[in-house]
Write a protein that holds these residues in place. Structure first.
Motif, PDB file in Angstrom:
ATOM      1  N   GLY A 197       0.660  -1.197  -0.076  1.00 50.03           N
ATOM      2  CA  GLY A 197      -0.028  -0.061   0.108  1.00 50.03           C
ATOM      3  C   GLY A 197       0.597   1.370   0.047  1.00 50.03           C
ATOM      4  N   LYS A 198       2.332   1.246   0.379  1.00 55.57           N
ATOM      5  CA  LYS A 198       3.070   2.461   0.234  1.00 55.57           C
ATOM      6  C   LYS A 198       3.191   2.845  -1.263  1.00 55.57           C
ATOM      7  N   THR A 199       3.205   3.967  -1.666  1.00 59.26           N
ATOM      8  CA  THR A 199       3.623   4.609  -2.804  1.00 59.26           C
ATOM      9  C   THR A 199       4.547   5.776  -2.623  1.00 59.26           C
ATOM     10  N   ILE A 200       5.679   5.389  -3.375  1.00 54.98           N
ATOM     11  CA  ILE A 200       6.747   6.314  -3.521  1.00 54.98           C
ATOM     12  C   ILE A 200       6.848   7.262  -4.607  1.00 54.98           C
ATOM     13  N   THR A 201       6.482   8.362  -4.094  1.00 55.34           N
ATOM     14  CA  THR A 201       6.578   9.616  -5.189  1.00 55.34           C
ATOM     15  C   THR A 201       7.899  10.230  -5.471  1.00 55.34           C
ATOM     16  N   LEU A 202       8.222  10.187  -6.743  1.00 48.13           N
ATOM     17  CA  LEU A 202       9.404  10.887  -6.998  1.00 48.13           C
ATOM     18  C   LEU A 202       9.322  11.726  -8.160  1.00 48.13           C
ATOM     19  N   CYS A 203      10.380  12.744  -8.424  1.00 47.43           N
ATOM     20  CA  CYS A 203      10.633  13.568  -9.503  1.00 47.43           C
ATOM     21  C   CYS A 203      12.022  13.746 -10.072  1.00 47.43           C
ATOM     22  N   ALA A 204      12.141  13.583 -11.303  1.00 47.69           N
ATOM     23  CA  ALA A 204      13.505  13.458 -12.059  1.00 47.69           C
ATOM     24  C   ALA A 204      13.670  14.853 -12.339  1.00 47.69           C
ATOM     25  N   GLU A 205      15.186  15.084 -12.623  1.00 52.05           N
ATOM     26  CA  GLU A 205      15.503  16.120 -13.056  1.00 52.05           C
ATOM     27  C   GLU A 205      15.026  16.737 -14.455  1.00 52.05           C
ATOM     28  N   SER A 206      14.895  15.844 -15.295  1.00 50.33           N
ATOM     29  CA  SER A 206      14.088  15.996 -16.585  1.00 50.33           C
ATOM     30  C   SER A 206      13.269  14.913 -17.164  1.00 50.33           C
ATOM     31  N   THR A 207      12.600  15.113 -18.279  1.00 50.78           N
ATOM     32  CA  THR A 207      11.588  14.475 -18.575  1.00 50.78           C
ATOM     33  C   THR A 207      12.402  13.013 -19.117  1.00 50.78           C
ATOM     34  N   ASP A 208      13.613  13.292 -19.777  1.00 52.12           N
ATOM     35  CA  ASP A 208      14.178  11.959 -20.183  1.00 52.12           C
ATOM     36  C   ASP A 208      14.726  11.236 -18.986  1.00 52.12           C
ATOM     37  N   ASP A 209      15.109  11.987 -17.998  1.00 47.72           N
ATOM     38  CA  ASP A 209      15.596  11.205 -17.094  1.00 47.72           C
ATOM     39  C   ASP A 209      14.506  10.394 -16.395  1.00 47.72           C
ATOM     40  N   CYS A 210      13.410  10.934 -16.076  1.00 50.04           N
ATOM     41  CA  CYS A 210      12.335  10.154 -15.643  1.00 50.04           C
ATOM     42  C   CYS A 210      12.013   9.027 -16.562  1.00 50.04           C
ATOM     43  N   LEU A 211      12.096   9.117 -17.966  1.00 49.73           N
ATOM     44  CA  LEU A 211      11.903   8.071 -18.643  1.00 49.73           C
ATOM     45  C   LEU A 211      12.766   6.823 -18.566  1.00 49.73           C
ATOM     46  N   ALA A 212      13.866   7.222 -18.228  1.00 51.16           N
ATOM     47  CA  ALA A 212      15.229   6.233 -18.006  1.00 51.16           C
ATOM     48  C   ALA A 212      15.102   5.601 -16.915  1.00 51.16           C
ATOM     49  N   TRP A 213      14.438   6.122 -15.740  1.00 49.78           N
ATOM     50  CA  TRP A 213      14.251   5.617 -14.508  1.00 49.78           C
ATOM     51  C   TRP A 213      13.200   4.634 -14.474  1.00 49.78           C
ATOM     52  N   LYS A 214      11.922   5.132 -15.266  1.00 52.57           N
ATOM     53  CA  LYS A 214      10.754   4.314 -15.569  1.00 52.57           C
ATOM     54  C   LYS A 214      11.087   2.993 -16.230  1.00 52.57           C
ATOM     55  N   PHE A 215      11.864   3.140 -17.547  1.00 49.26           N
ATOM     56  CA  PHE A 215      12.338   1.919 -18.305  1.00 49.26           C
ATOM     57  C   PHE A 215      13.224   0.865 -17.336  1.00 49.26           C
ATOM     58  N   THR A 216      14.159   1.594 -16.508  1.00 44.37           N
ATOM     59  CA  THR A 216      15.139   0.763 -15.863  1.00 44.37           C
ATOM     60  C   THR A 216      14.241   0.133 -14.730  1.00 44.37           C
ATOM     61  N   LEU A 217      13.373   0.692 -14.180  1.00 45.79           N
ATOM     62  CA  LEU A 217      12.517   0.013 -12.884  1.00 45.79           C
ATOM     63  C   LEU A 217      11.677  -0.746 -13.337  1.00 45.79           C
ATOM     64  N   GLN A 218      10.975  -0.791 -14.365  1.00 49.36           N
ATOM     65  CA  GLN A 218      10.168  -1.730 -15.256  1.00 49.36           C
ATOM     66  C   GLN A 218      11.148  -3.058 -15.485  1.00 49.36           C
ATOM     67  N   ASP A 219      12.007  -2.841 -16.082  1.00 47.63           N
ATOM     68  CA  ASP A 219      13.101  -3.880 -16.383  1.00 47.63           C
ATOM     69  C   ASP A 219      13.416  -4.795 -15.377  1.00 47.63           C
ATOM     70  N   SER A 220      13.844  -4.053 -14.035  1.00 50.18           N
ATOM     71  CA  SER A 220      14.370  -4.573 -13.024  1.00 50.18           C
ATOM     72  C   SER A 220      13.111  -5.365 -12.621  1.00 50.18           C
ATOM     73  N   ARG A 221      11.968  -5.212 -12.727  1.00 45.24           N
ATOM     74  CA  ARG A 221      10.741  -5.882 -12.070  1.00 45.24           C
ATOM     75  C   ARG A 221      10.534  -7.091 -12.897  1.00 45.24           C
ATOM     76  N   THR A 222      10.912  -7.229 -14.005  1.00 46.87           N
ATOM     77  CA  THR A 222      10.539  -8.387 -14.959  1.00 46.87           C
ATOM     78  C   THR A 222      11.884  -9.161 -15.204  1.00 46.87           C
ATOM     79  N   ASN A 223      13.101  -8.616 -15.223  1.00 49.55           N
ATOM     80  CA  ASN A 223      14.242  -9.240 -15.940  1.00 49.55           C
ATOM     81  C   ASN A 223      15.366  -9.315 -14.832  1.00 49.55           C
ATOM     82  N   THR A 224      15.036  -9.346 -13.539  1.00 49.94           N
ATOM     83  CA  THR A 224      16.037  -9.392 -12.601  1.00 49.94           C
ATOM     84  C   THR A 224      16.397 -10.853 -12.075  1.00 49.94           C
ATOM     85  N   GLN A 225      17.696 -11.272 -11.927  1.00 50.09           N
ATOM     86  CA  GLN A 225      18.059 -12.491 -11.700  1.00 50.09           C
ATOM     87  C   GLN A 225      17.773 -12.516 -10.129  1.00 50.09           C
TER      88      GLN A 225
END
Length: 192
Positions: free
Chosen positions: A84-112
């Protein structure tokens, strides 16, 4: 173990809703850990993305949250956790936000899946790590060591088993309590 991504992000505090700058490290095993500063001496919190995270929101998907002054809504990022916890973050730029989003999504599914025992030791190769609903890791020996003629592609398996009751005593106790309540209320209504 290695870093997948590191950097500064603004994080909104849960109680006062103020924005604070934190250093974030995403490890190759899927742990997102954030600290007070880049020295990594004081851990604020950590999230195991394959187990704890159920959704990642960006931009206008982040509901009822205003970005910090001078930042567009497109820099917003939210990690919604199973508890139920929600962590709200803000990146320096839109590109940095998308980079974090794709990296975090990848870590959810493709992590050893590495499991850590009480002494911070990694389970030996060939074991399957199963996570319970409370995040506790259990090592299970892999039953079929032969990977086939061409080998098997590595896959991550995260099994979450919710607790359930299978004893009939709870059902019988519930029926008895319901019958007693019904009789008490029934006799009360006959009086009026």
């Amino acid at each position: 173990m290695a870093f997948v991504k590191s950097g500064w992000l603004l994080r909104q505090s849960t109680i006062l809703k103020r924005w604070k700058k934190n250093w974030f490290d995403l490890w190759s095993d899927g742990h997102l850990i954030y600290y007070d500063d880049q020295t990594r001496q004081s851990v604020e919190d950590k999230v195991h993305m394959p187990v704890d995270c159920i959704n990642i929101r960006t931009g206008h998907e982040c509901r009822d949250i205003q970005p910090p002054d001078g930042k567009p809504k497109d820099c917003m990022l939210q990690i919604v956790c199973r508890d139920g916890k929600t962590i709200t973050l803000c990146a320096e730029s839109t590109d940095d936000c998308l980079a974090w989003k794709f990296t975090l999504q990848d870590s959810r599914t493709n992590t050893q899946a590495y499991g850590y025992g009480p002494y911070s030791g990694v389970y030996p190769p060939g074991t399957q790590v199963v996570y319970a609903a409370n995040g506790q890791a259990y090592a299970v020996p892999y039953q079929y060591p032969y990977a086939g003629l061409y080998g098997q592609q590595p896959a991550n398996h995260v099994i979450i088993r919710e607790r359930y009751r299978d004893s009939d005593s709870d059902l019988a106790l519930g029926m008895l309590a319901g019958a007693a309540t019904g009789m008490a209320l029934g006799s009360l209504f006959w009086v009026f």
